[in-house]
Write a protein that holds these residues in place. Structure first.
Motif, PDB file in Angstrom:
ATOM      1  N   VAL A 134      -8.762  26.481  24.446  1.00 17.64           N
ATOM      2  CA  VAL A 134     -10.042  26.476  23.764  1.00 17.64           C
ATOM      3  C   VAL A 134     -10.828  25.438  24.171  1.00 17.64           C
ATOM      4  O   VAL A 134     -10.312  24.251  24.240  1.00 17.64           O
ATOM      5  N   CYS A 150      -7.992  23.611  15.935  1.00 19.21           N
ATOM      6  CA  CYS A 150      -8.189  24.507  16.704  1.00 19.21           C
ATOM      7  C   CYS A 150      -8.395  25.796  16.383  1.00 19.21           C
ATOM      8  O   CYS A 150      -7.492  26.487  15.381  1.00 19.21           O
ATOM      9  N   ARG A 152      -7.962  28.779  17.243  1.00 18.59           N
ATOM     10  CA  ARG A 152      -6.998  29.695  17.972  1.00 18.59           C
ATOM     11  C   ARG A 152      -5.557  29.440  17.663  1.00 18.59           C
ATOM     12  O   ARG A 152      -4.618  30.070  17.281  1.00 18.59           O
TER      13      ARG A 152
END
Ligand code: OAD
Length: 248
Positions: A134, A150, A152
Motif C-alpha cells: 500500500v 493500513c 489493506r
C-alpha cells in the motif's frame, strides 16, 4: 568569488550532461531546518535514532508519526526559493540534466523539476510498515489515526522515507550512480557529504572525470575533490550560476 562564479558558469555552459546532488541546505532558505547545523538543527530537540528508525517507530509509533506530521506541515507550508526555479528552468536548456536529492520535502518537484531521484524518499508519501504494497501519495487521503492503520493489512502506516539502518531503493541508487558516472559536471548543493551512499556520489563522478562544483556557505569533505567551491547559499548562487548560462 566572482572569478569562481564565472569559471563555474563556463563549466556549466560547456557541459552536455550535468548531474545535480542536493541536500538539506538546498531547503534552508525555504525555511526547512537542516540536519546538522547546530543552531537550527532538525534534530536539536530529538534523538534521530529515536525518531528516524524502524526501532524508534516500533517503540513509540504515535510519537514518530507525530514528529513526521509536524515536519510534513512545515514542508507543506514551505515555498521553493529562486534556486529551485533556476534548477528547474536550467533543465530545459541543458541537453541532459539529472537531479538527485537527499531531501524528502518534495520542493524540487513543486518548483517544476521532473524525474527527480529522491534517494531518501518523500515525506508527503505514506506506505505500509509491513511492506504490504500500500502506498498513499496524498496526505489528505490518509485514514484517521496516529499513526493510521493500513487499509489493506491493518498494520501501521509510516512515512515513505529512508530511516537510519534502512537500505535505499536499489533501483533509485543505481540510477543515481549511473548519472554520477556519466556526468561531465556535478553540481553539489547544500550537503555536508556525511551520509552514505549518497555522499559517495561526488567521488564517483570525480573518478569518472566530472568537474565537481560545490555550493555551500561552509567547507565540507567534498571540497577536497571539487574543481570549484562557491561559498554561497543555494538561493544566492544558483540563479547567478544557472541563470547566467547562455541559451543552448
Ligand atoms: P546536513 O544538515 O548534514 O548538511 C546541510 C549542509 O547544507 C551543510 O553543509 C550546510 O553548511 C549547508 N547549508 C546550510 N544552509 C545552506 C544554504 N542556505 N545554501 C546551501 N547550503 C547550505 O544535511 P544533508 O547533508 O542533506 O538522511 O544530510 C544528509 C542526510 O543526513 C539527510 O538526507 C538525512 C540525514 O540523516 C536521511 O534522512 C536518510
Amino acid at each position: 568569488m566572482a572569478t569562481d562564479l564565472h569559471r563555474a558558469q563556463a563549466l556549466i555552459s560547456g557541459a552536455r550532461r550535468i548531474v545535480v546532488l542536493t541536500g538539506a541546505g538546498m531547503s534552508a532558505e525555504s525555511g526547512i531546518p537542516t540536519f546538522r547545523q547546530a543552531q537550527a538543527a532538525l534534530w536539536a530537540d530529538f534523538d534521530p535514532l529515536q525518531l528516524a528508525s524502524p526501532e524508534g517507530f516500533q517503540a513509540d509509533p504515535p510519537r514518530v508519526w507525530s514528529w513526521y506530521a509536524w515536519r510534513r506541515e512545515k514542508v507543506v507550508g514551505a515555498q521553493p526559493h529562486a534556486g529551485y526555479f533556476a534548477l528547474a528552468a536550467a533543465a530545459a536548456r541543458i541537453e541532459e540534466m539529472v537531479l538527485i536529492t537527499q531531501n524528502v520535502d518534495g520542493l524540487h518537484g513543486r518548483a517544476g523539476s521532473r524525474n527527480v531521484i529522491e534517494l531518501h524518499g518523500n515525506i508527503l508519501r505514506t506506505t505500509c510498515f509491513a511492506n504490504c504494497g500500500v502506498r498513499i501519495d496524498d496526505p489528505a487521503a490518509l485514514p484517521p489515526g496516529i499513526p493510521p492503520r493500513c487499509p489493506r493489512c491493518d498494520s501501521y502506516l509510516r512515512p515513505d522515507v529512508v530511516w537510519f539502518g534502512e537500505m535505499l531503493d536499489p533501483a533509485l541508487l543505481a540510477r543515481a550512480e549511473r548519472a554520477a558516472a556519466d556526468g561531465e559536471v556535478m553540481l553539489v548543493v547544500g550537503t555536508s557529504g556525511l551520509v552514505y551512499p549518497a555522499a559517495g556520489l561526488p567521488a564517483l563522478a570525480a573518478r569518472s572525470g566530472a568537474a565537481i562544483i560545490t555550493v555551500n556557505p561552509e567547507a565540507t569533505e567534498i571540497d577536497s575533490i571539487a574543481r570549484i567551491c562557491l561559498r554561497a547559499t543555494a538561493a544566492q548562487a544558483l540563479p547567478e550560476l544557472l541563470g547566467g548560462r547562455t541559451a543552448a
